[in-house]
Enzyme design. Structure first.
Site, PDB file in Angstrom:
ATOM      1  N   SER A   1       0.802  -1.235   0.000  1.00  0.00           N
ATOM      2  CA  SER A   1       0.000   0.000   0.000  1.00  0.00           C
ATOM      3  C   SER A   1       0.825   1.271   0.000  1.00  0.00           C
ATOM      4  O   SER A   1       0.260   2.359  -0.153  1.00  0.00           O
ATOM      5  CB  SER A   1      -0.934   0.021   1.206  1.00  0.00           C
ATOM      6  OG  SER A   1      -2.062  -0.751   0.927  1.00  0.00           O
TER       7      SER A   1
ATOM      8  N   LYS B   1       0.270   3.321  -2.948  1.00  0.00           N
ATOM      9  CA  LYS B   1      -0.889   4.236  -3.061  1.00  0.00           C
ATOM     10  C   LYS B   1      -0.434   5.698  -3.015  1.00  0.00           C
ATOM     11  O   LYS B   1      -1.057   6.580  -3.601  1.00  0.00           O
ATOM     12  CB  LYS B   1      -1.901   3.937  -1.955  1.00  0.00           C
ATOM     13  CG  LYS B   1      -2.544   2.529  -2.080  1.00  0.00           C
ATOM     14  CD  LYS B   1      -3.462   2.230  -0.920  1.00  0.00           C
ATOM     15  CE  LYS B   1      -4.340   1.000  -1.091  1.00  0.00           C
ATOM     16  NZ  LYS B   1      -3.703  -0.293  -0.984  1.00  0.00           N
TER      17      LYS B   1
ATOM     18  N   VAL C   1       1.175  -3.572   3.801  1.00  0.00           N
ATOM     19  CA  VAL C   1       0.927  -4.814   4.523  1.00  0.00           C
ATOM     20  C   VAL C   1       2.160  -5.755   4.530  1.00  0.00           C
ATOM     21  O   VAL C   1       2.171  -6.747   5.251  1.00  0.00           O
ATOM     22  CB  VAL C   1      -0.359  -5.487   3.954  1.00  0.00           C
ATOM     23  CG1 VAL C   1      -0.080  -6.195   2.638  1.00  0.00           C
ATOM     24  CG2 VAL C   1      -1.013  -6.409   4.958  1.00  0.00           C
TER      25      VAL C   1
END
Ligand code: GLN
Length: 306
Positions: free
Chosen positions: A66, A69, A260
């Site tokens: 992530s 992102k 993660v």
């Protein structure tokens, strides 16, 4: 303000977190991540005036997950500008990164680009602008980091696509609400590709330098105009660690973005960018030892933004 020997600060932190490394859980929903040793720990920083310090496994690559992102939002802001916000919000979600419930209530407009639903929308926006999305994305990451041989991990990439049950459900909901213009499979594939890019703490810290320096990286020049870089930092602070963003601001006091696989990047505006990695996660899905290390960093250096 005292001057710090950052290398010494990192060494102290590395020592102090030893009892915490491995505490927490490895994610099991992506099989390749469950096989990584939970005993890894790396920490790196880059200052805007060109210093670099690092300790532990800071040169070992892991999948950015992530943390991508953050780079996808940056790229979307470069390509689509403020219109990006027409399709995704900038409010903390208060829900887990892969929650479906809010998306249904809020009729397919994700709360922010740092939860999975939001990143699927960002990926869809990027697909509209990139001719060869995977190659173009990798090129962007190579440009930001200054590392020409960055790659994705094919095994993690394929494993994520195969087990993307929740992300697929989210993409279907987004499509149903009219907030995806491309096919669900194409968006999902591009999103999983971004998550599977392999980078080290040192490379990630270098890649976030522009956020510490008003949009300009000493490695690759202007990445975003100052007003947009400021906004990315604000969204990171409010949303970068999902439903733990409040606690992260409380303990660490820096804009940060987690993944993660156990990586977390953080920014000290005007001063430096950092990245920590330790794969075992707390109950919210952020690195347990990594969060503690960043908390120790701002306590020791008094560099919290508050
Ligand atoms: N690839 C992961 C997922 O989509 C990324 C999530 C994360 O890093 N929190 O579930």
């Amino acid at each position: 303000m005292p001057r710090f020997d950052y290398q010494e600060v990192l060494r102290e932190i590395h020592q102090e977190v030893q009892p915490l490394i491995g505490r927490g859980k490895l994610p099991t929903y992506i099989p390749a991540l469950a096989e990584i040793s939970p005993d890894k720990f790396g920490l790196a920083l880059h200052t805007v005036d060109g210093q670099a310090s690092h300790v532990g496994d800071s040169s070992e690559r892991f999948s950015i997950q992530s943390i991508s992102k953050l780079f996808s939002l940056t790229l979307a802001l470069r390509l689509r500008g403020a219109k990006t916000w027409e399709r995704v919000g900038r409010e903390p979600s208060g829900t887990s990164f892969n929650s479906l419930v809010q998306l249904e209530y809020e009729r397919g407009r994700p709360r922010n680009p740092f939860i999975n639903a939001g990143a699927l929308v960002t990926s869809d926006i990027l697909l509209e602008h990139l001719d060869a999305p995977q190659d173009n994305y990798l090129d962007f990451m190579r440009h930001l980091s200054g590392i020409p041989d960055l790659r994705h991990d094919e095994e993690i990439f394929q494993a994520e696509i195969t087990s993307a049950y929740r992300n697929r459900a989210m993409a279907n909901l987004l499509k149903d609400f009219g907030n995806l213009s491309h096919a669900v499979d194409d968006v999902l594939e591009f999103y999983c590709f971004q998550c599977s890019i392999m980078m080290s703490c040192q490379e990630l810290a270098a890649s976030c330098l522009f956020l510490a320096n008003q949009g300009v990286s000493s490695l690759c020049g202007e990445v975003l105009p100052r007003r947009k870089a400021k906004r990315v930092n604000s969204v990171m602070l409010m949303c970068g660690t999902y439903d733990a963003a409040g606690d992260f601001a409380f303990r660490v006091g820096l804009p940060g973005k987690s993944g993660v696989a156990g990586g977390i990047v953080a920014v000290v505006p005007g001063k430096m960018s950092l990245c920590v990695w330790s794969p075992a996660l707390n109950e919210v899905g952020n690195s347990y030892a990594g969060t503690k290390a960043l908390e120790l960093f701002t306590t020791k250096t008094r560099l919290s933004i508050f």
